[in-house]
Design a protein around this motif. Structure first.
Motif, PDB file in Angstrom:
ATOM      1  N   VAL A  18       0.727  -1.518   0.069  1.00  0.00           N
ATOM      2  CA  VAL A  18      -0.117   0.169   0.033  1.00  0.00           C
ATOM      3  C   VAL A  18       1.113   1.857   0.160  1.00  0.00           C
ATOM      4  N   SER A  19       2.357   1.854   0.799  1.00  0.00           N
ATOM      5  CA  SER A  19       2.570   2.688   1.267  1.00  0.00           C
ATOM      6  C   SER A  19       3.699   2.883  -0.562  1.00  0.00           C
ATOM      7  N   ARG A  20       3.828   1.453  -1.167  1.00  0.00           N
ATOM      8  CA  ARG A  20       4.413   1.452  -2.077  1.00  0.00           C
ATOM      9  C   ARG A  20       3.637   2.287  -3.447  1.00  0.00           C
ATOM     10  N   VAL A  21       2.647   1.676  -3.861  1.00  0.00           N
ATOM     11  CA  VAL A  21       1.165   2.077  -3.860  1.00  0.00           C
ATOM     12  C   VAL A  21       0.782   4.503  -3.706  1.00  0.00           C
ATOM     13  N   LEU A  22       0.798   4.544  -3.386  1.00  0.00           N
ATOM     14  CA  LEU A  22       0.242   5.680  -2.732  1.00  0.00           C
ATOM     15  C   LEU A  22       2.279   6.376  -2.853  1.00  0.00           C
ATOM     16  N   ASN A  23       3.173   6.314  -3.006  1.00  0.00           N
ATOM     17  CA  ASN A  23       4.079   7.071  -3.376  1.00  0.00           C
ATOM     18  C   ASN A  23       4.743   6.889  -4.678  1.00  0.00           C
ATOM     19  N   GLY A  24       3.673   6.165  -4.992  1.00  0.00           N
ATOM     20  CA  GLY A  24       4.228   6.382  -6.662  1.00  0.00           C
ATOM     21  C   GLY A  24       5.680   5.129  -7.062  1.00  0.00           C
ATOM     22  N   TYR A  25       6.141   4.405  -6.380  1.00  0.00           N
ATOM     23  CA  TYR A  25       6.694   3.194  -6.754  1.00  0.00           C
ATOM     24  C   TYR A  25       6.389   2.563  -8.295  1.00  0.00           C
ATOM     25  N   PRO A  26       6.975   2.481  -9.573  1.00  0.00           N
ATOM     26  CA  PRO A  26       6.398   1.881 -10.296  1.00  0.00           C
ATOM     27  C   PRO A  26       6.215  -0.310  -9.542  1.00  0.00           C
ATOM     28  N   ASP A  27       7.403  -0.262  -8.757  1.00  0.00           N
ATOM     29  CA  ASP A  27       7.627  -2.101  -8.982  1.00  0.00           C
ATOM     30  C   ASP A  27       6.145  -2.544  -8.291  1.00  0.00           C
ATOM     31  N   VAL A  28       4.731  -2.443  -8.520  1.00  0.00           N
ATOM     32  CA  VAL A  28       3.255  -3.176  -8.590  1.00  0.00           C
ATOM     33  C   VAL A  28       3.129  -3.614  -9.709  1.00  0.00           C
ATOM     34  N   GLN A  30      -0.408  -3.383 -12.400  1.00  0.00           N
ATOM     35  CA  GLN A  30      -1.551  -2.219 -12.364  1.00  0.00           C
ATOM     36  C   GLN A  30      -2.834  -3.156 -12.048  1.00  0.00           C
ATOM     37  N   LYS A  31      -2.948  -3.947 -11.712  1.00  0.00           N
ATOM     38  CA  LYS A  31      -3.966  -4.470 -10.890  1.00  0.00           C
ATOM     39  C   LYS A  31      -3.724  -4.463  -9.638  1.00  0.00           C
ATOM     40  N   THR A  32      -2.743  -4.236  -8.695  1.00  0.00           N
ATOM     41  CA  THR A  32      -3.253  -4.264  -8.117  1.00  0.00           C
ATOM     42  C   THR A  32      -2.694  -2.338  -7.330  1.00  0.00           C
ATOM     43  N   ARG A  33      -2.274  -1.984  -8.451  1.00  0.00           N
ATOM     44  CA  ARG A  33      -2.571  -0.869  -8.224  1.00  0.00           C
ATOM     45  C   ARG A  33      -3.544  -0.842  -8.197  1.00  0.00           C
ATOM     46  N   GLU A  34      -4.479  -0.602  -9.264  1.00  0.00           N
ATOM     47  CA  GLU A  34      -5.675   0.063  -8.988  1.00  0.00           C
ATOM     48  C   GLU A  34      -6.382  -0.199  -8.025  1.00  0.00           C
ATOM     49  N   LYS A  35      -6.651  -1.594  -8.113  1.00  0.00           N
ATOM     50  CA  LYS A  35      -7.035  -1.941  -6.528  1.00  0.00           C
ATOM     51  C   LYS A  35      -6.475  -1.049  -5.028  1.00  0.00           C
ATOM     52  N   VAL A  36      -5.945  -1.192  -4.854  1.00  0.00           N
ATOM     53  CA  VAL A  36      -5.258  -0.512  -3.633  1.00  0.00           C
ATOM     54  C   VAL A  36      -5.746   1.118  -3.882  1.00  0.00           C
ATOM     55  N   GLN A  37      -5.259   1.544  -5.150  1.00  0.00           N
ATOM     56  CA  GLN A  37      -6.097   3.308  -5.138  1.00  0.00           C
ATOM     57  C   GLN A  37      -7.775   3.169  -5.114  1.00  0.00           C
ATOM     58  N   ARG A  38      -8.363   2.075  -5.908  1.00  0.00           N
ATOM     59  CA  ARG A  38      -9.743   2.391  -5.368  1.00  0.00           C
ATOM     60  C   ARG A  38     -10.123   2.207  -4.126  1.00  0.00           C
ATOM     61  N   ILE A  39      -9.685   1.352  -3.119  1.00  0.00           N
ATOM     62  CA  ILE A  39     -10.330   0.898  -2.019  1.00  0.00           C
ATOM     63  C   ILE A  39      -9.153   2.356  -1.142  1.00  0.00           C
TER      64      ILE A  39
END
Length: 335
Positions: A18-28, A30-39
């Motif tokens: 979650v922290s990596r998604v919120l801080n814009g790290y690229p190594d996540v 796309q599916k996980t990124r979109e799910k975390v951003q939606r939640i």
């Protein structure tokens, strides 16, 4: 209060992800990124800025230095348009803008470099800063990513962007010549800015291209303000042999020049043709023929180039030139 642990539990991922998604790290993925951003959106989570800064080693602020030689603040339409698109791009990436106060830099601790370091900005944008500013070199030497608009600032981490000022001037002059004008004056810039200098070079080169005589008395200087253009046109009108057309290096000066013409009982266009540079928002309401700068593109591309410097320490600084466009209206008439 919602935390990243709540988001991680709902998304069935680790808090670190979650922290990596919120801080814009690229190594996540796309599916996980979109799910975390939606939640994150569903839960109304707002990340703590200080915690985000610790995680990313960034302040998430961009310092903006605006040195205003005529004390107009942020009123000039050109500046407003460039800043708006710059702000929009930076805001979409999570950055805030920090505007440094406009005052003379007389002491070492007042330098651009010292103030940028003090505020721990991630990057710097410079607007309206003249080439003669003595503290520019110290800013370049800090290694802080920098982009300047209309200032040819170069360094290992510093690039710049400008319009094709010389090319735009050549277009303006070619149009005046095509309309039959041979006695063409120029109202320029007395502050040694890059745009003013390049537009004067374009004027001079156009005279040579079209076999027209350069006459020093047909060069008048303003300060990119309406008042400056007004005074410059009064100077030109006092000449024994008046020009039939005037190319102004900025729309505000062109507007002032038009006022001086009307005060003298002359009509811009039928009596003396006037052409400007910028295409500010209300130029069209005045029927001003002018050279348009693509101000939204300037702000957007300056922001994108600065983001690349911030995100990649190996990125070479950009030197960008944005094209111009001649906009024909009613202030240029054939003779």
């Amino acid at each position: 209060m919602i935390t990243i642990y709540d988001i991680a539990k709902r998304a069935n991922v680790s808090p670190a992800t979650v922290s990596r998604v919120l801080n814009g790290y690229p190594d996540v993925s796309q599916k996980t990124r979109e799910k975390v951003q939606r939640i994150t959106t569903e839960l109304g989570f707002q990340p703590n800025a200080a915690a985000r800064g610790l995680a990313t080693k960034r302040s998430w602020t961009i310092g903006v230095f605006f040195q205003d030689h005529v004390n107009s603040g942020f009123k000039h339409p050109f500046l407003q348009d460039v800043l708006k698109s710059f702000k929009d791009v930076m805001g979409a990436k999570g950055y805030d803008l920090l505007f440094f106060a406009n005052h003379m830099l007389e002491k070492e601790h007042d330098s651009f470099a010292a103030r940028a370091r003090h505020r721990n900005v991630d990057g710097v944008l410079l607007l309206g800063v003249p080439r003669t500013e003595p503290t520019l070199n110290s800013l370049v030497s800090t290694g802080i990513p920098c982009m300047s608009v209309d200032l040819d600032l170069l360094g290992p981490r510093a690039g710049y962007l400008c319009s094709d000022n010389k090319g735009g001037a050549l277009k303006a002059m070619a149009h005046l010549v095509e309309m039959g004008h041979r006695r063409i004056a120029f109202i320029g810039d007395r502050f040694s800015t890059k745009p003013g200098h390049d537009r004067l070079l374009g004027y001079q080169e156009a005279l040579s291209q079209h076999s027209l005589t350069f006459r020093q008395e047909w060069i008048a200087y303003g300060d990119f303000t309406e008042e400056g253009g007004y005074a410059a046109m009064q100077q030109l009108l006092s000449l024994e042999e008046r020009p039939t057309a005037v190319f102004c290096a900025g729309d505000m000066m062109a507007i002032g020049a038009m006022s001086a013409l009307r005060e003298a009982g002359l009509q811009p266009g039928p009596d003396v043709s006037v052409i400007g540079f910028d295409d500010i928002a209300y130029a069209k309401y005045l029927g001003l023929t002018t050279v348009a700068q693509h101000k939204d593109q300037m702000g957007m591309q300056a922001a994108q180039a600065l983001l690349q410097l911030i995100d990649d320490s190996a990125q070479s600084p950009a030197v960008l030139t944005i094209g111009t466009e001649l906009v024909l209206r009613q202030t240029v008439h054939a003779i």
